[in-house]
Design a protein around this motif. Structure first.
Motif, PDB file in Angstrom:
ATOM      1  N   UNK A  89       1.314   7.179  11.338  1.00 43.69           N
ATOM      2  CA  UNK A  89       0.707   8.739  10.723  1.00 43.69           C
ATOM      3  C   UNK A  89       0.884   8.723   9.037  1.00 43.69           C
ATOM      4  N   UNK A  90       2.156   7.411   8.397  1.00 44.70           N
ATOM      5  CA  UNK A  90       2.028   7.586   7.152  1.00 44.70           C
ATOM      6  C   UNK A  90       0.636   6.907   6.129  1.00 44.70           C
ATOM      7  N   UNK A  91       0.054   6.474   6.969  1.00 45.90           N
ATOM      8  CA  UNK A  91      -1.297   5.723   6.432  1.00 45.90           C
ATOM      9  C   UNK A  91      -2.422   6.633   6.670  1.00 45.90           C
ATOM     10  N   UNK A  92      -2.563   7.487   6.896  1.00 46.88           N
ATOM     11  CA  UNK A  92      -3.076   8.446   7.115  1.00 46.88           C
ATOM     12  C   UNK A  92      -3.191   9.860   5.545  1.00 46.88           C
ATOM     13  N   UNK A  93      -2.173   9.699   5.062  1.00 47.02           N
ATOM     14  CA  UNK A  93      -2.358  10.346   4.357  1.00 47.02           C
ATOM     15  C   UNK A  93      -2.467  10.006   2.924  1.00 47.02           C
ATOM     16  N   UNK A  94      -2.635  10.674   1.691  1.00 43.95           N
ATOM     17  CA  UNK A  94      -3.148  10.819   0.069  1.00 43.95           C
ATOM     18  C   UNK A  94      -2.255  10.571  -0.472  1.00 43.95           C
ATOM     19  N   UNK A  95      -0.540  10.661  -0.034  1.00 44.01           N
ATOM     20  CA  UNK A  95       0.229  10.954  -0.721  1.00 44.01           C
ATOM     21  C   UNK A  95      -0.153   9.540  -1.947  1.00 44.01           C
ATOM     22  N   UNK A  96       0.486   7.894  -1.277  1.00 39.70           N
ATOM     23  CA  UNK A  96       0.221   6.663  -2.302  1.00 39.70           C
ATOM     24  C   UNK A  96      -1.256   6.632  -2.410  1.00 39.70           C
TER      25      UNK A  96
ATOM     26  N   UNK B 190      -3.382   4.172  -0.822  1.00 41.43           N
ATOM     27  CA  UNK B 190      -3.722   5.608   1.128  1.00 41.43           C
ATOM     28  C   UNK B 190      -4.793   6.418   0.650  1.00 41.43           C
ATOM     29  N   UNK B 191      -5.210   6.470  -0.981  1.00 41.27           N
ATOM     30  CA  UNK B 191      -6.108   6.887  -1.568  1.00 41.27           C
ATOM     31  C   UNK B 191      -7.220   6.031  -1.843  1.00 41.27           C
ATOM     32  N   UNK B 192      -7.021   5.233  -1.745  1.00 45.03           N
ATOM     33  CA  UNK B 192      -8.294   3.652  -2.501  1.00 45.03           C
ATOM     34  C   UNK B 192      -9.092   3.278  -0.831  1.00 45.03           C
ATOM     35  N   UNK B 193      -7.324   3.275   0.228  1.00 46.33           N
ATOM     36  CA  UNK B 193      -8.420   2.494   1.855  1.00 46.33           C
ATOM     37  C   UNK B 193      -9.010   4.073   2.253  1.00 46.33           C
ATOM     38  N   UNK B 194      -8.026   5.179   2.104  1.00 50.46           N
ATOM     39  CA  UNK B 194      -8.845   6.437   2.725  1.00 50.46           C
ATOM     40  C   UNK B 194     -10.231   7.098   2.431  1.00 50.46           C
ATOM     41  N   UNK B 195     -10.343   7.193   1.090  1.00 43.93           N
ATOM     42  CA  UNK B 195     -11.412   7.623   0.133  1.00 43.93           C
ATOM     43  C   UNK B 195     -12.333   6.813  -0.500  1.00 43.93           C
ATOM     44  N   UNK B 196     -11.969   5.513  -1.612  1.00 42.19           N
ATOM     45  CA  UNK B 196     -12.915   4.753  -2.637  1.00 42.19           C
ATOM     46  C   UNK B 196     -13.266   3.368  -1.899  1.00 42.19           C
ATOM     47  N   UNK B 197     -13.065   3.222  -1.032  1.00 34.89           N
ATOM     48  CA  UNK B 197     -13.590   2.035   0.663  1.00 34.89           C
ATOM     49  C   UNK B 197     -14.146   2.639   1.090  1.00 34.89           C
ATOM     50  N   UNK B 198     -14.183   3.466   2.083  1.00 31.10           N
ATOM     51  CA  UNK B 198     -15.278   3.596   2.059  1.00 31.10           C
ATOM     52  C   UNK B 198     -16.755   5.121   1.940  1.00 31.10           C
ATOM     53  N   UNK B 199     -16.096   5.178   0.532  1.00 34.92           N
ATOM     54  CA  UNK B 199     -17.509   5.483  -0.151  1.00 34.92           C
ATOM     55  C   UNK B 199     -18.120   4.347  -1.331  1.00 34.92           C
ATOM     56  N   UNK B 200     -17.648   3.441  -1.045  1.00 37.48           N
ATOM     57  CA  UNK B 200     -18.520   1.873  -1.244  1.00 37.48           C
ATOM     58  C   UNK B 200     -19.075   1.849  -0.454  1.00 37.48           C
ATOM     59  N   UNK B 201     -18.477   1.525   0.900  1.00 37.63           N
ATOM     60  CA  UNK B 201     -19.362   0.665   1.746  1.00 37.63           C
ATOM     61  C   UNK B 201     -20.477   2.075   2.402  1.00 37.63           C
TER      62      UNK B 201
END
Length: 454
Positions: free
Chosen positions: A186-193, A196-207
């Motif tokens: 579940x820590x991979x789903x948090x935006x603390x790091x 994680x923000x690159x994983x959950x926000x940046x890359x999905x936006x680019x795709x």
């Protein structure tokens, strides 16, 4: 998909018959997929597998469930499993690392210990193309050279990464099609790091908004950059033999000879200085382009000018070029250390950090050498914006600092001019203003009263 992974393993000569592979298994989709890929390969090759699961002492309850799942999985697949229980948070505090960094370090240590104990010769990790894309974006944002832009290597020493040819979604589809379960951290789903923000926000936006194959294209580019990086490293080593004297003064100091350095192709110079700093520091982390740039600019300064760099490295301008050495730390007489970095000021930066033991200074107006020391006769400090000076002795009297304590107070000084009375006052002369272009950040570490514990 298995055939793609097999071809990737063959392309980079990751495995040979007779190899004993240590596999890191967290229980997540990536590591579970890796295990099944290696089990499939084991049917065709003479390889043996030992799994290692590291319980980080975090995520109470769910981490125990992850361990139970990995134990059941390995038992079902008849794979030998070694479980390591660690207190990652305590290790992070002890080593002054983030929890993420501490976890990576501990995993590497346990994997390598298992490799030696079991007589293994390869360590397989489950990095995939999305991990590589995150690494590229993270490195580019922090500032990096060819090595950082090359991302994660498919094979490096004992380590192999057979899944770097796959995207994360391919791994999930593979497991779903075969009804293979896995754990979710579940820590991979948090935006603390940041990652994680690159994983959950940046890359999905680019795709979604730029190109659905963005991750694949980044992976292809990184592969080209890695090959280019290998060529550059070879060329840098050729020029370094001409420019750098590692034996100067019995190896205690390193000399970069200016005359030879200036004959080096300009494109190679920054890479040469970066490799030199990494070699002296004994590590690559936190050696950034701003440090390389600052070191290169030292050639244009007068003889005697010194700068401080990460990991207690000092560089000084001498008649022949630049001398570098690493200060010894940890002695009883010098319990306090000074961490220094120089960076460009941007329009959105705050004036300075509100921290007692971290200060910003206008680097452009510092003319000589900044040192950390105790008081000396004749010391003085600028106390207001009009430039009014005050003797350090008078400042101590005005502040009612006991005489016996004055000898213990640390000072950041340029000659007799005091830039910072640590824990008390910063010189007004070197305050960061709207005219500042480069900032010198100084952090004092190590003391218990007049220096921050760190």
């Amino acid at each position: 998909m298995y055939q793609r992974v097999k071809a990737y393993i063959e392309k980079y000569h990751m495995l040979q018959n007779g190899d004993k592979v240590i596999v890191g298994i967290s229980g997540g989709a990536d590591s579970v997929c890796l295990l099944f890929m290696l089990l499939e390969l084991k049917k065709e090759m003479d390889i043996s597998i030992v799994a290692v699961h590291v319980h980080h002492g975090l995520r109470e309850g769910s981490a125990d469930a992850d361990e139970a799942y990995v134990r059941e999985l390995c038992e079902r697949q008849q794979i030998r499993l070694i479980v390591c229980h660690e207190d990652v948070k305590a290790y992070a505090q002890q080593q002054k690392l983030t929890v993420e960094e501490a976890g990576r370090n501990i995993r590497r240590i346990r994997f390598e210990e298992t490799l030696r104990a079991c007589g293994g010769n390869k360590i397989a990790l489950a990095h995939h193309q999305n991990d590589n894309a995150e690494t590229l974006l993270w490195n580019l944002c922090r500032g990096c050279g060819l090595r950082g832009a090359g991302g994660i290597a498919p094979a490096e020493g004992d380590y192999i990464r057979p899944l770097l040819c796959l995207e994360r979604r391919e791994i999930e589809v593979y497991l779903a099609d075969r009804g293979i379960s896995y754990c979710i951290d579940e820590t991979n789903l948090e935006d603390t790091y940041t990652r994680n923000r690159i994983r959950s926000q940046v890359i999905p936006y680019l795709e979604a908004e730029i190109n659905p194959r963005a991750v694949q294209h980044m992976s292809d580019t990184m592969e080209q950059l890695r090959l280019l990086g290998e060529y550059v490293e070879h060329e840098v080593s050729v020029y370094a033999r001409k420019c750098i004297d590692y034996e100067r003064k019995s190896g205690k100091r390193v000399l970069v000879k200016k005359e030879e350095f200036m004959k080096t192709p300009e494109v190679m110079r920054s890479y040469m200085l970066h490799e030199l700093l990494c070699r002296i520091a004994g590590r690559r982390k936190d050696i950034e382009q701003i440090h390389v740039k600052t070191l290169g600019e030292l050639f244009d300064h007068q003889v005697g000018r010194e700068i401080s760099l990460p990991y207690s490295i000092t560089a000084g301008r001498c008649y022949e070029g630049i001398e570098l050495y690493r200060k010894e730390t940890g002695s009883e007489e010098e319990p306090v250390g000074m961490s220094v970095r120089v960076f460009e000021k941007t329009s959105d930066m705050q004036a300075f950090p509100k921290k007692t033991y971290t200060k910003w200074f206008d680097y452009d107006i510092i003319k000589n050498t900044v040192k950390l020391r105790h008081k000396e006769p004749g010391d003085w400090i600028v106390i207001d914006r009009s430039g009014r000076k005050q003797k350090l002795k008078q400042y101590f009297i005005n502040e009612k600092i006991p005489r016996e304590d004055r000898e213990k107070i640390w000072l950041v000084a340029d000659g007799q001019e005091i830039l910072w009375i640590v824990g008390y006052r910063q010189s007004q002369k070197y305050q960061v203003t709207e005219k500042t272009s480069r900032i010198l950040e100084i952090e004092i570490c190590g003391g218990k009263k007049d220096g921050r514990e760190c």
